[in-house]
Design an enzyme around this catalytic site. Structure first.
Site, PDB file in Angstrom:
ATOM      1  N   HIS A 160      77.094  54.189  18.326  1.00  0.00           N
ATOM      2  CA  HIS A 160      75.899  55.044  18.410  1.00  0.00           C
ATOM      3  C   HIS A 160      75.058  54.729  19.657  1.00  0.00           C
ATOM      4  CE1 HIS A 160      73.728  51.720  16.267  1.00  0.00           C
ATOM      5  NE2 HIS A 160      72.687  52.208  16.930  1.00  0.00           N
ATOM      6  N   SER A 166      70.403  47.357  18.368  1.00  0.00           N
ATOM      7  CA  SER A 166      71.675  48.033  18.145  1.00  0.00           C
ATOM      8  C   SER A 166      72.733  47.593  19.140  1.00  0.00           C
ATOM      9  CB  SER A 166      71.500  49.538  18.355  1.00  0.00           C
ATOM     10  OG  SER A 166      71.083  50.153  17.183  1.00  0.00           O
ATOM     11  N   GLY A 167      73.954  47.440  18.626  1.00  0.00           N
ATOM     12  CA  GLY A 167      75.076  47.121  19.504  1.00  0.00           C
ATOM     13  C   GLY A 167      75.192  45.635  19.795  1.00  0.00           C
ATOM     14  N   ASP A 173      81.282  52.101  13.527  1.00  0.00           N
ATOM     15  CA  ASP A 173      80.266  52.158  14.593  1.00  0.00           C
ATOM     16  C   ASP A 173      80.528  51.042  15.604  1.00  0.00           C
ATOM     17  OD1 ASP A 173      78.027  52.675  16.073  1.00  0.00           O
ATOM     18  OD2 ASP A 173      76.589  51.945  14.577  1.00  0.00           O
ATOM     19  N   GLU A 194      70.565  37.874  36.925  1.00  0.00           N
ATOM     20  CA  GLU A 194      71.127  39.091  36.350  1.00  0.00           C
ATOM     21  C   GLU A 194      72.329  39.575  37.161  1.00  0.00           C
ATOM     22  OE1 GLU A 194      67.971  38.639  37.227  1.00  0.00           O
ATOM     23  OE2 GLU A 194      66.633  39.213  35.579  1.00  0.00           O
TER      24      GLU A 194
END
Ligand SMILES: *[C@@H]1O[C@H](CO)[C@@H](O)[C@H](O)[C@H]1NC(C)=O
Ligand SMILES: *[C@@H]1O[C@H](CO)[C@@H](O)[C@H](O)[C@H]1NC(C)=O
Ligand SMILES: *[C@@H]1O[C@H](CO)[C@@H](O)[C@H](O)[C@H]1NC(C)=O
Ligand SMILES: *[C@@H]1O[C@H](CO)[C@@H](O)[C@H](O)[C@H]1NC(C)=O
Length: 269
Positions: A69, A212-213, A115, A93
């Site tokens: 998602h 999320s993820g 998912d 980074e």
């Protein structure tokens, strides 16, 4: 049902486009900030404007594991490894654009089943003291109820102009039995065999929007991908994660399938 994505893709893209302000729920709930660069396998998925919207795990120098998602189109996405405070350049980074997004073919956005998504990077991340890979679990291996795992992320508390700097947060949460999580007291039949739940009976510690993820790590392996929930830190509704060990074969096929062919045939000629 609520995904732990910052907001729906459409809304996200709109947001990015118009800079509108939206009230977002908190981030990793009940945890603490991680020590700088102590969680080296986590990556931030950002929009082309540098807005964090999902987490992910570096499982190969060229591949990130995340939730299906979190699929905003590849051209809108940047993957950042070695980050600690998002929106603040610290010098460690590493940025990579996606070459290809591979959401699981069985991903169902109405049930959140399967998912899971792999992202192939255009250029490999360099492994160093700030960036590392996280080992994957073996196909089919489970985690027992009560096992304490760690979930981490940059889920935000607010968006919009003058966006705050977000420090990576982390929290330890125990695995909850599927029987309890799927019961009428909790998610009432919405938990599939590809999902696992984690949280405390008393609530209070959880993943949340923007996480999320991201990785749920148990014993050093990434067993879960932050997927969905109902509110955050609610005693009745623990966090729901995609079970990575159910997809190990698919992950291998996706990652190694793209490398095996040529060298093998070259050797055989
Ligand atoms: C998603 O799951 C629902 C409920 O099981 C099903 O009705 C629907 O057809 C599924 N959608 C896709 C795209 O598989
Ligand atoms: C279970 O899923 C149904 C259908 O998507 C939804 O209406 C319901 O609110 C869900 N219940 C819980 C407890 O998540
Ligand atoms: C959760 O409950 C539903 C409805 O009873 C059932 O169909 C499903 O198989 C259950 N999930 C698991 C993982 O057992
Ligand atoms: C996936 O690949 C790893 C590394 O090559 C291997 O150890 C593992 O057994 C494979 N698992 C599956 C399910 O193919």
């Amino acid at each position: 049902m609520m995904n732990f994505l910052m907001c729906s893709c459409v809304v996200l893209l709109d947001l990015v486009a118009v800079h509108s302000r939206v009230l977002m729920q908190g981030r990793i709930v009940g945890g603490h900030t991680a020590a700088p660069n102590s969680i080296k396998y986590i990556v931030s998925l950002q929009s082309s404007r540098g807005q964090h919207f999902c987490g992910g795990s570096l499982v190969h120098r060229y591949w990130v594991l995340t939730a299906a998602h979190c699929n905003i189109r590849a051209e809108h996405m940047m993957i950042v490894a070695g980050d600690y405070i998002v929106n603040n350049f610290e010098g460690y980074e590493q940025y990579a654009k996606p070459h290809r997004l591979v959401p699981h073919p069985l991903y169902n956005r109405s049930t959140n089943n399967a998912d899971i998504m792999l992202i192939k990077l255009r250029a490999p991340m360099v492994l160093n003291q700030y960036v590392s890979l996280v080992p994957l679990p073996r196909q089919g291996t489970g985690v027992v109820e009560g096992r304490v795992c760690r979930v981490s992320g940059w889920g935000y508390s607010r968006l919009g102009e003058g966006q705050a700097r977000f420090i990576l947060r982390t929290v330890r949460v125990p695995i909850i039995s599927t029987a309890r999580c799927n019961s009428s007291e909790s998610f009432n039949g919405n938990i599939t065999a590809n999902m696992i739940c984690a949280g405390y009976r008393t609530g209070g510690r959880d993943a949340c929007k923007g996480d999320s993820g991201g990785p749920l790590v148990c014993g050093g392996r990434v067993y879960g991908v932050v997927s969905w929930g109902n509110g955050c830190g609610d005693a009745k509704f623990p966090g729901v994660y995609t079970v990575v060990s159910k997809f190990r074969q698919w992950i291998n096929k996706t990652i190694y399938g793209s490398y095996i062919r040529c060298p093998k045939y070259e050797r055989n000629v």
